[in-house]
Each structure stands twice: as structure tokens, then as C-alpha cells.
Design a protein around this motif. Structure first.
Motif, PDB file in Angstrom:
ATOM      1  N   GLU A 133      -3.467  -3.306  -2.654  1.00  0.00           N
ATOM      2  CA  GLU A 133      -4.140  -3.121  -3.932  1.00  0.00           C
ATOM      3  C   GLU A 133      -5.215  -2.058  -3.797  1.00  0.00           C
ATOM      4  N   VAL A 134      -5.382  -1.280  -4.848  1.00  0.00           N
ATOM      5  CA  VAL A 134      -6.450  -0.291  -4.838  1.00  0.00           C
ATOM      6  C   VAL A 134      -7.332  -0.576  -6.040  1.00  0.00           C
ATOM      7  N   SER A 135      -8.612  -0.775  -5.783  1.00  0.00           N
ATOM      8  CA  SER A 135      -9.457  -1.066  -6.949  1.00  0.00           C
ATOM      9  C   SER A 135     -10.597  -0.058  -7.031  1.00  0.00           C
ATOM     10  N   PHE A 136     -10.731   0.489  -8.228  1.00  0.00           N
ATOM     11  CA  PHE A 136     -11.699   1.556  -8.447  1.00  0.00           C
ATOM     12  C   PHE A 136     -13.033   0.949  -8.838  1.00  0.00           C
ATOM     13  N   GLU A 137     -14.076   1.218  -8.057  1.00  0.00           N
ATOM     14  CA  GLU A 137     -15.376   0.574  -8.306  1.00  0.00           C
ATOM     15  C   GLU A 137     -16.427   1.543  -8.821  1.00  0.00           C
ATOM     16  N   GLY A 138     -16.045   2.765  -9.067  1.00  0.00           N
ATOM     17  CA  GLY A 138     -17.039   3.726  -9.526  1.00  0.00           C
ATOM     18  C   GLY A 138     -17.459   4.641  -8.390  1.00  0.00           C
ATOM     19  N   ALA A 139     -18.532   4.241  -7.702  1.00  0.00           N
ATOM     20  CA  ALA A 139     -19.043   5.075  -6.613  1.00  0.00           C
ATOM     21  C   ALA A 139     -18.089   5.080  -5.417  1.00  0.00           C
ATOM     22  N   PHE A 140     -17.338   4.020  -5.298  1.00  0.00           N
ATOM     23  CA  PHE A 140     -16.373   3.985  -4.196  1.00  0.00           C
ATOM     24  C   PHE A 140     -15.067   3.369  -4.661  1.00  0.00           C
ATOM     25  N   ILE A 141     -14.071   3.530  -3.786  1.00  0.00           N
ATOM     26  CA  ILE A 141     -12.764   2.957  -4.092  1.00  0.00           C
ATOM     27  C   ILE A 141     -12.455   1.933  -3.016  1.00  0.00           C
ATOM     28  N   SER A 142     -12.135   0.746  -3.458  1.00  0.00           N
ATOM     29  CA  SER A 142     -11.894  -0.323  -2.504  1.00  0.00           C
ATOM     30  C   SER A 142     -10.385  -0.468  -2.309  1.00  0.00           C
ATOM     31  N   VAL A 143      -9.960  -0.335  -1.035  1.00  0.00           N
ATOM     32  CA  VAL A 143      -8.531  -0.431  -0.734  1.00  0.00           C
ATOM     33  C   VAL A 143      -8.294  -1.743   0.003  1.00  0.00           C
ATOM     34  N   LEU A 144      -7.491  -2.604  -0.630  1.00  0.00           N
ATOM     35  CA  LEU A 144      -7.196  -3.896  -0.010  1.00  0.00           C
ATOM     36  C   LEU A 144      -5.878  -3.789   0.740  1.00  0.00           C
ATOM     37  N   CYS A 145      -5.922  -4.097   2.042  1.00  0.00           N
ATOM     38  CA  CYS A 145      -4.723  -4.010   2.859  1.00  0.00           C
ATOM     39  C   CYS A 145      -4.425  -5.370   3.470  1.00  0.00           C
ATOM     40  N   HIS A 146      -3.193  -5.559   3.878  1.00  0.00           N
ATOM     41  CA  HIS A 146      -2.842  -6.768   4.616  1.00  0.00           C
ATOM     42  C   HIS A 146      -2.229  -6.383   5.936  1.00  0.00           C
ATOM     43  N   SER A 147      -2.627  -7.108   6.981  1.00  0.00           N
ATOM     44  CA  SER A 147      -1.984  -6.887   8.268  1.00  0.00           C
ATOM     45  C   SER A 147      -0.617  -7.560   8.223  1.00  0.00           C
ATOM     46  N   ASP A 148       0.168  -7.385   9.307  1.00  0.00           N
ATOM     47  CA  ASP A 148       1.529  -7.943   9.327  1.00  0.00           C
ATOM     48  C   ASP A 148       1.521  -9.456   9.170  1.00  0.00           C
ATOM     49  N   ASP A 149       0.471 -10.114   9.712  1.00  0.00           N
ATOM     50  CA  ASP A 149       0.437 -11.577   9.573  1.00  0.00           C
ATOM     51  C   ASP A 149      -0.351 -12.019   8.341  1.00  0.00           C
ATOM     52  N   GLY A 150      -0.586 -11.098   7.415  1.00  0.00           N
ATOM     53  CA  GLY A 150      -1.134 -11.497   6.114  1.00  0.00           C
ATOM     54  C   GLY A 150      -2.640 -11.502   6.032  1.00  0.00           C
ATOM     55  N   LYS A 151      -3.358 -11.025   7.036  1.00  0.00           N
ATOM     56  CA  LYS A 151      -4.821 -11.025   6.960  1.00  0.00           C
ATOM     57  C   LYS A 151      -5.307  -9.884   6.075  1.00  0.00           C
ATOM     58  N   LEU A 152      -6.262 -10.204   5.215  1.00  0.00           N
ATOM     59  CA  LEU A 152      -6.802  -9.201   4.302  1.00  0.00           C
ATOM     60  C   LEU A 152      -7.828  -8.335   5.030  1.00  0.00           C
ATOM     61  N   ILE A 153      -7.643  -7.023   4.936  1.00  0.00           N
ATOM     62  CA  ILE A 153      -8.634  -6.094   5.484  1.00  0.00           C
ATOM     63  C   ILE A 153      -8.997  -5.110   4.381  1.00  0.00           C
ATOM     64  N   VAL A 154     -10.277  -4.964   4.123  1.00  0.00           N
ATOM     65  CA  VAL A 154     -10.706  -4.107   3.027  1.00  0.00           C
ATOM     66  C   VAL A 154     -11.348  -2.848   3.590  1.00  0.00           C
ATOM     67  N   ALA A 155     -10.992  -1.735   3.009  1.00  0.00           N
ATOM     68  CA  ALA A 155     -11.631  -0.476   3.386  1.00  0.00           C
ATOM     69  C   ALA A 155     -12.197   0.159   2.134  1.00  0.00           C
ATOM     70  N   GLU A 156     -13.377   0.746   2.246  1.00  0.00           N
ATOM     71  CA  GLU A 156     -13.957   1.408   1.087  1.00  0.00           C
ATOM     72  C   GLU A 156     -13.982   2.903   1.323  1.00  0.00           C
ATOM     73  N   LEU A 157     -13.451   3.631   0.355  1.00  0.00           N
ATOM     74  CA  LEU A 157     -13.460   5.090   0.439  1.00  0.00           C
ATOM     75  C   LEU A 157     -14.479   5.605  -0.550  1.00  0.00           C
ATOM     76  N   ARG A 158     -15.228   6.625  -0.123  1.00  0.00           N
ATOM     77  CA  ARG A 158     -16.194   7.205  -1.056  1.00  0.00           C
ATOM     78  C   ARG A 158     -15.464   7.975  -2.146  1.00  0.00           C
TER      79      ARG A 158
END
Ligand SMILES: Nc1ncnc2c1ncn2[C@@H]1O[C@H](COP(=O)(O)OP(=O)(O)OP(=O)(O)O)[C@@H](O)[C@H]1O
Ligand SMILES: [Mg+2]
Lengths: 307, 360
Positions: B302-327
Motif C-alpha cells: 500500500e502507498v499512502s500519501f501524507e502530504g510532506a511524506f509518502i508512507s509505503v507499507l510493505c510486507h515481508s515474505d512471512d507477512g510482517k508489516l514494514i513501513v518506509a517513509e519517503l520524502r
């Protein structure tokens, strides 16, 4: 109105209105109007009622000025009509009762609203209410016994050494004031309690934090906030005291006379309902005027009290 | 006019419930100090102990070096601003402000003058004769501050004073408060559960949880070098990994997880405790190629636009949520959903932290 009809239907709404109207008209307005009308007519033998002598006049009202007695005020003698004096004393001692009730009720109300543990409040209220379950007559007689010359109060005070010789409590108006204070103090307590309970405790703490001593907190924060409650308590206690008959009859002394007792004597001893009615309306009217002036002086609006 | 405040082993019990547990803080004169923590963690209790409405069950509170035990609130050089302000609604504004002077017996003309001065200080000129009910939320706020300043306290205690205001006004009042504090030089102790507020305004922040002070540090250190998982989680977002830590070398340690051995910073005193690895989303990088260290293969969900940054929601192979924020400055390409990437982070940006410091 349309709201009522929608909610309860036409029949029940009509019934409710009729009952209220009946209560108002038959039980409040008609009797009062009858007495009011009678108060302007002279007291006549039955045969003369409706006859030529039965005309409207203020004669019954003027009777309060009959029969003066001599009194002295700081050594200066003056004449005063006996019923006017009774009236004046009734008002004066009603004020004393009101002040006494306030002096008792305010600290207690403050304690209940702001200091007492909320968990113990129901117990406290129950203790205050239990005496109310006993009839007023019994309570007045109980005080009569307590205050008797050889009664338990004197015995107690003697035992703990607070007094040297027994005190005659029921002299002049003392018994009446004690009895009325006891009877009506709760009418003072609850309005004040409600008013103080609605005061944000943070305001008291804020004043405290700003350095205010306790009396200043009461004077500037609590009393002004509780003013409407105090006013409604005072109005109630004053009106009830001035209009009370039972307590003055039981706890009165030989030298005390309450204005209601005078009215009662016109009704029952003289059987002169016309004059009795006139006196009753004098009491009602003057008390109302007095209360209105008092409210003006203390800058309380009626709408505040009704809250 | 400001004083040093020391809390020495201060505890407060309500019956058998310990609301504040062994608090030790030393607040410097003229400092803007915030207590930050979730609802019910004991912030108000600490403030009420400093102002004198409750006595500590144990320990000592010193203001200007003087032990305050037994001193009533009206004897302490503190002024408290209540959570609900507690202005006096039946007095006009100027009487509200000069109430503290009134009880000190100052004459009316002087009081009035002082009230006008303070109204000017808080930017409310001309409101002296209004009633409290005629003011807006922000204006009431300022009156409360002026009322507290009128008694020239050495310490101002503020209990979430901005919580009732809307966002814009809150941000404005933050700056205002800070400016008033600088202008007057009074020590401010500020309470909030809003981490943004605490980090933006304070010289130092004490983060609290369940009656305990977890960490006291300047806002930067609180955010960048939290001492435990609670602080890290309370002041910002984290990607958290479970695992077992290995040997420590030069402040770094390996951490065995389901995604291989990750490396992160570790404090010496964390040794032997149950640890987790924390890394902030803005320090989590996404790349097509496997990174050199701390690399985990993920799928963008999932990619969610937050304004100042963009939050990218990723899942690892075993389903763990990892979030990365891009400026959101065009420097990073926003990945499509479903893309297979590698999430990674620099070891220096990640930390192995114990859980919150709570009673056992
Ligand atoms: N007078 C009291 N009696 C008993 N328990 C209390 C009392 N005052 C507070 N507590 C308890 O102490 C704990 C801390 O309360 P406190 O008011 O300090 O929290 P807080 O951090 O200010 O929370 P909030 O952000 O919601 O204001 C809470 O769990 C509360 O229930
Ligand atoms: Mg609080």
C-alpha cells in the motif's frame, strides 16, 4: 402542546390538562379568591349577610392598627398597635431564623459538596433526612422536651460543666427560633448544596494557588457562585417561618406571639373569617414585598433562583 | 525570577495504587521542562505535588533548594494553570488577572495597572473589562497565563493548557507560550500527552509511563536516542523486530531474527535484558537491489500519501508489516503496489531497546 398530543394521544392529554386545571381552579384559585373577597366584607350575623350592611370596605385591614400598647426602645417610650408589633416581631424573628439557618447550612453544604468523601455522602444525606420522616408535631414536641427547664439539654450542659445553673430556653421567642431553625434548615441546606456542588473545584484550588486565604476564597469565589442557591434557600426559609403556625404554637412562650397565631385566633376563637382573611393577605403581601426588596438589595434575579 | 526544582525519590500513593513511582528530576532555573506521557501516567499528580495540592508519600520536593514539605499551595512560589483553566467567571478579566494581588492587599489602582500591563504582555490589550464568557478559547488561555504571571511566580506549572484548542490555535499558542517564557525567564513545567508539542517547545522532556519517568533528555535525544521501547514508541513510529541479541562490540550488536542477523546500536546497560530492534520509518530505505546490511526482501502492499511524506507499507515474505517513509520532494520514486523490493536500514539508525521500565 402538539408535542404532548403526539406523545400521549388526545384523551390522555385532555385528561392531564383537565386535572391540572381542576387543581389550579378548584384548589388554589377559588378558595383564595373567596377569602380575598371575604376579607373586604364586614363580619356580620348570618341574617345580615347580603343585606344593606354587607358592603366592601378596608375595615378588616385597618384592624391591625387597633389597640395600641406602650413599648420602649432604648428607654424612649412609644405607642404601637399590638398587631403591628406582632407582625414586626414575626418578620424580625423570621429573619433571625433565616440567618441562623444560613449560618448552619452553609458550612455543612460546603463540607458535603467539596470536602466529604463522595462515598459517605449518601449516609450523610440519610442522616439528614431521617428526622423528616417524623411528623412535624412530634419534632416540635421533642424540642419542647429537650429544651425544658429540667430537660436533657440542661442536664447535659450541667454535666459537662458548660453552665452553672439550668437555663430557661423557652423564654420570649427563643424556643420558636430554635424550633423553626431546626424545622427549616434543610430548605436552606439543599439549594446551597446544589449551588456549591456545581462550582468547579479547580476554581477553589486556583484561588488557593494564587495565595487566597480560606475566607477570601469563600467571599470571592464560593459565595458569589452560590448566591442564587443562598437566595432561594433564604426566601424559602423566610416565607415558611413567617407562615409557620405549628412551631410557634408549641414552642412559644407566654410572651411570644407569631402573626399566624393572631390570624388563627381570628379564625378559630373570634370565628371572624373576614378579618382573619384580611390579616392573612396582609402577611402574604408584606412578606412578598419584603422578599422582593431583599432580592433587589442583594442583586439576585428571580430567574437565577428558579434555576 | 525563577527557581530550580528538585524532585528527589518522589513517590505518590493513592491507597494501594502508586501513581508516581520514585521520580528524580532536577529542573534548572528558567528551563522549559515538559512531562510527556499517555493519559493516566501520573503527570497531573506530579504537578499537583509540586504546587502543593498533594504531599508526596515519599521523597522530597525542593524549590530553590528549599524543602517544600508542609507548605500549602498559597505559600509556594508556584502558579498552576489548570487543565480547564479555572478562570473565575463572575469577575471581569482584570479582576481575574489581579486576583493574586488582591489577596496580597495591593490597592485597586495598582492592581488595575498591573492587569493592563499583563494583558499587553499576553497580547490582549483592551479586554480588561470583558467577562470570561466573552472570550474565545485562545484568549481565555492567555488570561489564565496572565493571571498566573501576576503573582510573579518562580515556577509556572501548566497542565495540558492547550488540549482544548483546535490545531491551528494550538500551534500558534505553542509559539506564544514559548515566547512568554523567554520574555519572563520563569521556569515552566509543562504537561502534555502530545509528543509534537513537547518536542517542539521544551528545553528538556521527561517521558513518563505508568508512574515512572522513563527518560529525561532534550527533544532531539528523546527522538533519536530513546532509552527504551516505550519512549521510542511514544514519540514516533517504529518498525519493530523480535529476536535475540548477540555479542556487543563498540556499541553495536548483532540481532538474530527471522530475517537473518540484523545489526543495530545497543547500550551497555541493555545487556541481558529482553530486547527488540527499533528503526524509524524515515530511516527505512527501499531499493531494488539487496542492500549491504540489514536487508529484508518485501512486497509493496500500500502507498499512502501524507502530504510532506509518502508512507509505503510493505510486507515481508512471512507477512510482517514494514513501513518506509519517503520524502515528498521528488528525490525518491514511489513504487507501485506489488513491486518486490528490499527494505533496509543503516545499523547506526537502528537501536536494540528493552521494554518500558515498569514495576515488576
Ligand atoms: N485522587 C485520586 N485518587 C485515586 N487515584 C487517583 C487520584 N488522582 C489520580 N489518580 C490515579 O492516578 C493515576 C495518575 O493520574 P493523573 O491524573 O496524574 O494522570 P495524568 O497523567 O495527568 O492523565 P491525563 O493525561 O489523563 O490527565 C491515574 O491512574 C488515576 O486514576
Ligand atoms: Mg492530567
Amino acid at each position: 402542546m402538539s408535542d404532548l398530543i403526539r406523545r400521549y394521544g388526545v384523551t390522555i392529554t385532555a385528561l392531564m390538562c383537565l386535572l391540572v386545571a381542576f387543581w389550579l381552579v378548584m384548589l388554589v384559585i377559588v378558595p383564595n379568591i373567596t377569602l380575598f373577597e371575604q376579607s373586604f366584607r364586614p363580619y356580620l350575623p348570618v341574617v345580615d349577610v347580603g343585606g344593606p350592611k354587607d358592603v366592601y370596605s378596608l375595615g378588616n385591614y385597618a384592624k391591625v392598627f387597633d389597640g395600641s400598647i406602650e413599648r420602649s426602645f432604648f428607654g424612649i417610650p412609644y405607642m404601637i398597635p399590638v398587631h403591628v408589633m406582632t407582625f414586626g416581631l414575626t418578620i424580625w424573628y423570621s429573619i433571625v431564623v433565616t440567618v441562623a439557618c444560613f449560618a448552619l447550612a452553609y458550612p455543612l453544604a460546603f463540607f458535603m459538596a467539596k470536602i466529604a468523601n463522595p462515598k459517605s455522602l449518601p449516609t450523610l444525606l440519610l442522616l439528614l433526612f431521617i428526622p423528616l420522616w417524623v411528623s412535624e408535631v412530634l419534632r416540635a414536641f421533642a424540642w419542647w422536651i429537650i429544651l425544658a427547664f429540667k430537660g436533657p439539654l440542661n442536664a447535659l450542659l450541667l454535666a459537662i460543666g458548660a453552665i452553672e445553673a439550668p437555663v430557661r430556653w423557652i423564654v420570649d421567642y427563643d424556643g420558636v427560633v430554635i424550633g423553626l431553625t431546626y424545622t427549616y434548615v434543610l430548605f436552606m441546606l439543599f439549594p446551597i448544596y446544589n449551588a456549591i456542588a456545581s462550582l468547579d473545584t479547580n476554581q477553589i484550588e486556583a484561588a488557593d494557588d494564587l495565595g487566597a486565604p480560606w475566607w477570601k476564597i469563600h467571599l470571592r469565589i464560593v459565595l458569589p457562585h452560590a448566591k442564587p442557591g443562598i437566595a432561594s434557600g433564604c426566601v424559602m426559609v423566610f416565607m415558611l417561618s413567617a407562615g409557620s403556625l405549628l412551631v410557634p404554637s408549641i414552642l412559644g412562650s407566654t410572651t411570644s406571639q407569631w402573626f399566624t397565631q393572631t390570624i388563627d385566633q381570628w379564625f378559630k376563637d373570634a370565628l371572624d373569617w373576614n378579618t382573619a382573611s384580611a390579616y392573612a393577605f396582609i402577611l402574604l403581601l408584606l412578606c412578598t414585598i419584603f422578599v422582593s426588596i431583599a432580592l433587589k438589595v442583594f442583586k439576585v434575579k428571580l430567574s437565577d433562583i428558579a434555576k | 525570577m525563577s527557581a530550580k526544582i528538585d524532585l528527589e525519590n518522589v513517590s505518590c500513593d493513592f491507597g494501594s495504587f502508586r501513581a508516581v513511582d520514585n521520580a528524580n528530576v532536577s529542573i534548572e532555573p528558567g528551563e522549559f521542562f515538559s512531562f510527556l506521557g499517555p493519559s493516566g501516567c501520573g503527570k497531573t499528580t506530579i504537578l499537583r505535588m509540586i504546587s502543593g495540592f498533594i504531599e508526596p508519600t515519599e521523597g522530597a520536593i525542593k524549590i530553590g533548594g528549599k524543602d517544600m514539605r508542609g507548605q500549602r499551595p498559597n505559600q509556594r512560589p508556584t502558579a498552576l494553570i489548570f487543565q480547564n483553566l479555572a478562570l473565575f467567571p463572575l469577575m471581569p478579566i482584570w479582576e481575574n488577572i489581579s486576583f493574586g494581588l488582591e489577596v496580597r492587599g495591593v490597592d485597586k489602582a495598582t492592581r488595575r495597572k498591573k492587569a493592563e500591563e499583563l494583558l499587553e504582555l499576553v497580547d490582549l490589550k483592551g479586554a480588561a473589562d470583558k467577562m470570561v464568557s466573552q472570550l474565545s478559547g485562545g484568549q481565555k488561555q492567555r488570561v489564565a497565563i496572565a493571571r498566573a504571571l501576576a503573582v510573579e511566580p518562580s515556577v509556572m506549572l501548566l497542565d495540558e493548557p492547550l488540549s482544548a484548542l483546535d490545531l491551528k490555535l494550538r500551534q500558534h499558542m505553542r509559539a506564544e507560550l514559548r515566547a512568554i517564557q523567554k520574555r519572563t525567564g520563569v521556569t515552566f513545567i509543562y504537561i502534555t500527552h502530545d509528543q509534537g508539542e513537547a518536542l517542539a517547545m521544551s528545553d528538556r522532556v521527561g517521558v513518563m509511563s505508568q508512574g515512572r519517568i522513563q527518560q529525561i533528555a532534550n527533544p532531539r535525544d528523546i527522538y533519536n536516542a530513546p532509552i527504551n521501547g516505550f519512549v521510542a514508541g511514544f514519540v514516533g513510529e517504529n518498525n519493530i523486530f523480535e529476536g535475540k541479541s548477540g555479542a556487543i562490540a563498540a556499541g553495536m550488536a548483532g540481532f538474530d531474527t527471522a530475517y537473518g542477523t540484523l545489526r543495530a546500536r545497543i547500550n551497555d546497560d541493555a545487556k541481558g535484558k529482553a530486547l527488540r530492534l527499533y528503526v524509524r520509518p524515515e530511516h527505512t530505505l527501499l531499493s531494488a537491489a539487496k542492500a549491504e546490511e540489514n536487508s529484508i526482501p518485501v512486497t509493496v502492499s500500500e502507498v499512502s500519501f501524507e502530504g510532506a511524506f509518502i508512507s509505503v507499507l510493505c510486507h515481508s515474505d512471512d507477512g510482517k508489516l514494514i513501513v518506509a517513509e519517503l520524502r515528498n520532494d521528488g528525490s525518491a520514486t514511489v513504487p507501485d503496489i506489488g513491486t518486490k523490493l528490499h527494505a533496509s536500514f543503516a545499523a547506526a539508525r537502528a537501536a536494540l531497546l528493552p521494554d518500558a521500565n515498569v514495576r515488576g
